[in-house]
Scaffold this motif. Structure first.
Motif, short mmCIF file in Angstrom:
data_model
loop_
_atom_site.label_atom_id
_atom_site.label_comp_id
_atom_site.label_asym_id
_atom_site.label_seq_id
_atom_site.Cartn_x
_atom_site.Cartn_y
_atom_site.Cartn_z
N TYR A 44 0.53 -1.47 -0.12
CA TYR A 44 -0.11 -0.17 0.22
C TYR A 44 0.93 1.19 -0.02
O TYR A 44 0.91 2.46 -0.63
N VAL A 45 2.12 1.45 1.29
CA VAL A 45 2.90 2.11 0.84
C VAL A 45 3.12 2.72 -0.25
O VAL A 45 3.85 3.56 -0.37
N LEU A 46 4.16 1.44 -0.48
CA LEU A 46 4.95 1.82 -2.13
C LEU A 46 4.66 2.12 -3.12
O LEU A 46 4.71 2.67 -4.44
N ALA A 47 2.89 2.05 -3.11
CA ALA A 47 1.79 1.92 -4.04
C ALA A 47 1.66 3.68 -3.77
O ALA A 47 1.74 4.63 -5.55
N ASP A 48 1.55 4.10 -3.05
CA ASP A 48 1.44 5.67 -2.83
C ASP A 48 2.77 6.17 -4.08
O ASP A 48 2.97 7.27 -3.67
N LEU A 49 3.71 6.05 -2.77
CA LEU A 49 5.34 6.37 -3.20
C LEU A 49 5.53 6.93 -4.66
O LEU A 49 5.78 7.54 -5.15
N ALA A 50 5.19 5.44 -5.19
CA ALA A 50 4.93 5.89 -6.71
C ALA A 50 3.76 6.65 -6.90
O ALA A 50 4.46 7.35 -8.59
N ALA A 51 2.36 6.21 -6.96
CA ALA A 51 1.38 7.46 -8.05
C ALA A 51 1.84 8.38 -7.44
O ALA A 51 1.89 9.79 -8.44
N ASP A 52 2.78 8.99 -5.91
CA ASP A 52 3.03 10.63 -6.05
C ASP A 52 4.20 11.01 -6.60
O ASP A 52 5.32 12.01 -7.04
N GLY A 53 4.99 10.18 -7.79
CA GLY A 53 6.13 10.15 -8.78
C GLY A 53 7.61 10.08 -8.22
O GLY A 53 8.82 10.77 -7.98
N LEU A 54 7.86 9.45 -7.06
CA LEU A 54 8.70 9.59 -6.45
C LEU A 54 9.63 8.72 -6.57
O LEU A 54 11.06 8.46 -5.54
N LEU A 55 9.48 7.71 -7.30
CA LEU A 55 10.22 6.49 -7.40
C LEU A 55 10.26 5.86 -8.61
O LEU A 55 9.64 5.83 -9.68
N PRO A 56 11.86 5.98 -9.46
CA PRO A 56 12.23 5.95 -10.53
C PRO A 56 12.17 4.79 -11.34
O PRO A 56 12.26 3.62 -10.53
N SER A 57 11.70 4.73 -12.50
CA SER A 57 11.60 3.20 -12.32
C SER A 57 13.44 2.80 -12.75
O SER A 57 12.91 1.31 -12.70
N GLN A 58 14.10 3.18 -13.15
CA GLN A 58 15.59 1.93 -12.75
C GLN A 58 16.02 2.28 -10.50
O GLN A 58 16.53 2.98 -10.53
N LEU A 59 15.26 1.31 -10.37
CA LEU A 59 15.48 1.28 -9.01
C LEU A 59 16.40 1.20 -7.79
O LEU A 59 16.36 0.40 -7.95
N ARG A 60 16.82 1.85 -7.43
CA ARG A 60 17.81 1.10 -6.31
C ARG A 60 17.43 1.74 -4.75
O ARG A 60 17.09 2.42 -4.27
#
Length: 486
Positions: A149-165
Motif C-alpha cells: 500500500y505505502v510503496l504504491a502511494d509513493l509510486a503514484a506520487d512520482g517519488l520512485l524511478p523506473s530504475q530503482l536502487r
C-alpha cells in the motif's frame, strides 16, 4: 572470468545498447576469446542496472525505461499463494509435513506467543531459525500488504524511478522486498540490497531466489547500526549478490526501515546516518506497527531527524507552517481492509482451538516519509491572515476559527453512536487536536470522506479544551465548512 573480459562485454554493450537489442549470441563475437553466449548473458544480467538495460523474453536486452515508475495497484486481498507455499516448504523442511501439529506445532505456537509477549513488554527477541519461521507465518502476510500500500502511494506520487536502487534496513523475512518486487512492471530495473543480520535473512534469501530477470539483489548480514550505507557493496554468500559494483555516487532512490526502529538502540541517530545516503531526490520510508508505543516512537524519531538535519517530512505529518515543529503525542496510523486468512495461519490456529490467536490479517500501520529536497505531499503554506496555526490554540479556545489540517486517523469513536472523532495536525501543534463531528451536513462531509493523510480546510470551526483528554476538540457542526484542500 577475468575483469578484462567483463569490461569488454560492458564496453560493447554500452556502445550497442542504443543501436539495436543486445543479443548475447552476437555480442560474444566482439569479445576477445569469444566467451560462451551464456557467459555474456550472465554478465549483462549482473550489469543491467549500471548499463540501464532490461532483459526481454527472447533473451535480448534493450534500454530500460527512464523517468518515474508507474504501477498498477488496486489493493491487497490476500497474501500471494506462491509466497505462502514457499514459506510452507520452509516449515516442512523444519518440522515435516505435519509441522502445524504435534510437538512441532506446539513449539512454533509457543514461540509466536513468546514473540508477541516480548514485543508488548518491549523486550529483545532472540532471532533464531524458529523465530524467523514464526515471523514468516504470523507477520509476513500483513507486512507484505502494508508495504505494498505505502510503496504504491509513493509510486503514484512520482517519488520512485523506473530504475530503482533500494536499501531495505532490517529487512526481516521480506515483506517490503516481496511487495516491491510484485509492484514493479516487467521492464523496470531493481537493484535491491537488504541489511539483515539474523536468521530471518535465510528466509528472505529463499524467497528472493526466484526473482528472475531485471532484479539484482544482495543480502548484507550486518546490524543496521554497523552497516555503512555509503560504502562499496561487497558480495556475500547469499547467492543473489554480485561483486562488481558500488553504491553509485548519487545514493539510494529508496531506503526502507520496516518495523525495525523499536529494535535499535538509538533509532534517531541511525536513521539520520542513513538519510545521508539518499540520492538527491531519494526517499526514506519508515514503517511501524499501529500500536501506541511503536507508532508514537516513530513520530518521535521522525521529529528528531527532521529537526536536526537536512531531512524534511514529506508525509503524512506534513509541517505546513514554516519554522514550526510539532510536540503533540500524535498516535497516528492508517488502516486498510483486512486480508484473507492465509492457509498457513489457519493450519497453525486450528489445533489450538481455532480462536484466532495465530491469525493476523489486520492491515494497520504507522509510517513516515522523509526527503532531503524539501518536497512535501501537500506543498501549501497557510496564510496567517486567514488561517490559525494549531500552535496558538490556547489563544482561541471557545472561538470559531479557520485553519488547515491533515487528517491523521480514521474514526476513533470508541462506542457505537458516538460522534465521529478524527486526529488532526498541521505540523505546529503542541497538543493533540481532534475533530469532533457533532452535526453532519453536506458542507462538512469531506471530513468523513477524506482519506488518511488528506489536507482539509476548516472554516468556522469551534475550538474547545477537553480537560479529560488534555487535548483540543475542533467541533464540526452545522456552521462549519470543510473542504479537501488541493
Amino acid at each position: 572470468m577475468n575483469q578484462d573480459t567483463r569490461q569488454q562485454i560492458r564496453d560493447n554493450a554500452q556502445y550497442l545498447r542504443n543501436v539495436r537489442p543486445l543479443d548475447p549470441e552476437e555480442l560474444h563475437e566482439y569479445v576477445e576469446g569469444q566467451p560462451h553466449p551464456a557467459v555474456v548473458k550472465q554478465v549483462l544480467r549482473e550489469e543491467a542496472f549500471d548499463l540501464g538495460i532490461v532483459e526481454q523474453d527472447d533473451g535480448t536486452f534493450v534500454p530500460a525505461p527512464e523517468g518515474r515508475l508507474s504501477v498498477d495497484f488496486d489493493g491487497v486481498e490476500r497474501f500471494p499463494d506462491s509466497y505462502e507455499q514457499q514459506v510452507i516448504d520452509l516449515l516442512t523442511e523444519w518440522g515435516g509435513l505435519e509441522w502445524h501439529s504435534g510437538d512441532s506445532g506446539d513449539e512454533l505456537r509457543e514461540r509466536i506467543r513468546d514473540i508477541k509477549e516480548r514485543y508488548l513488554q518491549g523486550q529483545a527477541v532472540e532471532y533464531d531459525e524458529l523465530t524467523a519461521l514464526g515471523y514468516a507465518v504470523y507477520h509476513l502476510p500483513d507486512y507484505y500488504a502494508v508495504a505494498k500500500y505505502v510503496l504504491a502511494d509513493l509510486a503514484a506520487d512520482g517519488l520512485l524511478p523506473s530504475q530503482l536502487r533500494v536499501l531495505d534496513v532490517g529487512a526481516g523475512v521480506g515483506g517490503p522486498a516481496l511487495a516491491l518486487r510484485d509492484l514493479l512492471p516487467d521492464d523496470a530495473l531493481l537493484d535491491y540490497h537488504a541489511v539483515e543480520p539474523s536468521a530471518a535473512a535465510d528466509v528472505l534469501e529463499s524467497l528472493l531466489a526466484d526473482s528472475g530477470q531485471n532484479v539484482r539483489w544482495e543480502i548484507h548480514r550486518a546490524l543496521a547500526e554497523e552497516f555503512d550505507p555509503s560504502s562499496p557493496f561487497v558480495g556475500d554468500d547469499s547467492g543473489g549478490g554480485t561483486d562488481n559494483g558500488d553504491t553509485d555516487a548519487e545514493g539510494y532512490d529508496l531506503i526502507i526501515f520496516g518495523n525495525v526502529l523499536s529494535e535499535l538502540d538509538d533509532a534517531a541517530a541511525t536513521l539520520y546516518r542513513y538519510v545521508e545516503a539518499l540520492a538527491d531526490d531519494g526517499t526514506l520510508l519508515a514503517l511501524a506497527p499501529a500500536d501506541r508505543n511503536t507508532a508514537i516512537q516513530l513520530r518521535t524519531v521522525e521529529r528528531e531527524v527532521a529537526d536536526g538535519g537536512p531531512a524534511t517530512v514529506y508525509g503524512p505529518t506534513v509541517r505546513l507552517w514554516p519554522h514550526q515543529s510539532p510536540n503533540s503525542e500524535s498516535w497516528s496510523f492508517d488502516r486498510k481492509p483486512d486480508i484473507e486468512v492465509p492457509t498457513m495461519q489457519q493450519r497453525l490456529d486450528d489445533p489450538a482451538g481455532g480462536t484466532g490467536e495465530f491469525v493476523n490479517t489486520d492491515v494497520q500501520f504507522a509510517y513516515s516519509v522523509l526527503r532531503t529536497d524539501g518536497k512535501r505531499v501537500h506543498d501549501v503554506t497557510p496564510d496567517r491572515g486567514i488561517h490559525a496555526p494549531m500552535a496558538d490554540a490556547e489563544n482561541y479556545v471557545t472561538d470559531r476559527v479557520n485553519f488547515l489540517g491533515v487528517k491523521l486517523s480514521h474514526d476513533l469513536a470508541e462506542r457505537e453512536g458516538a460522534n465521529p472523532l478524527y486526529l488532526l495536525g498541521d505540523g505546529s501543534q503542541k497538543v493533540d487536536h481532534f475533530a469532533v463531528l457533532t452535526e453532519a451536513s453536506i458542507l462538512n462531509e469531506d471530513l468523513r470522506k477524506a482519506d488518511y493523510g488528506d489536507l482539509l480546510s476548516f472554516e468556522n470551526a469551534l475550538v474547545l479544551w477537553n480537560d479529560d483528554e488534555e487535548a483540543y476538540n475542533v467541533v464540526v457542526d452545522g456552521e462549519t465548512v470543510i473542504d479537501r484542500a488541493r
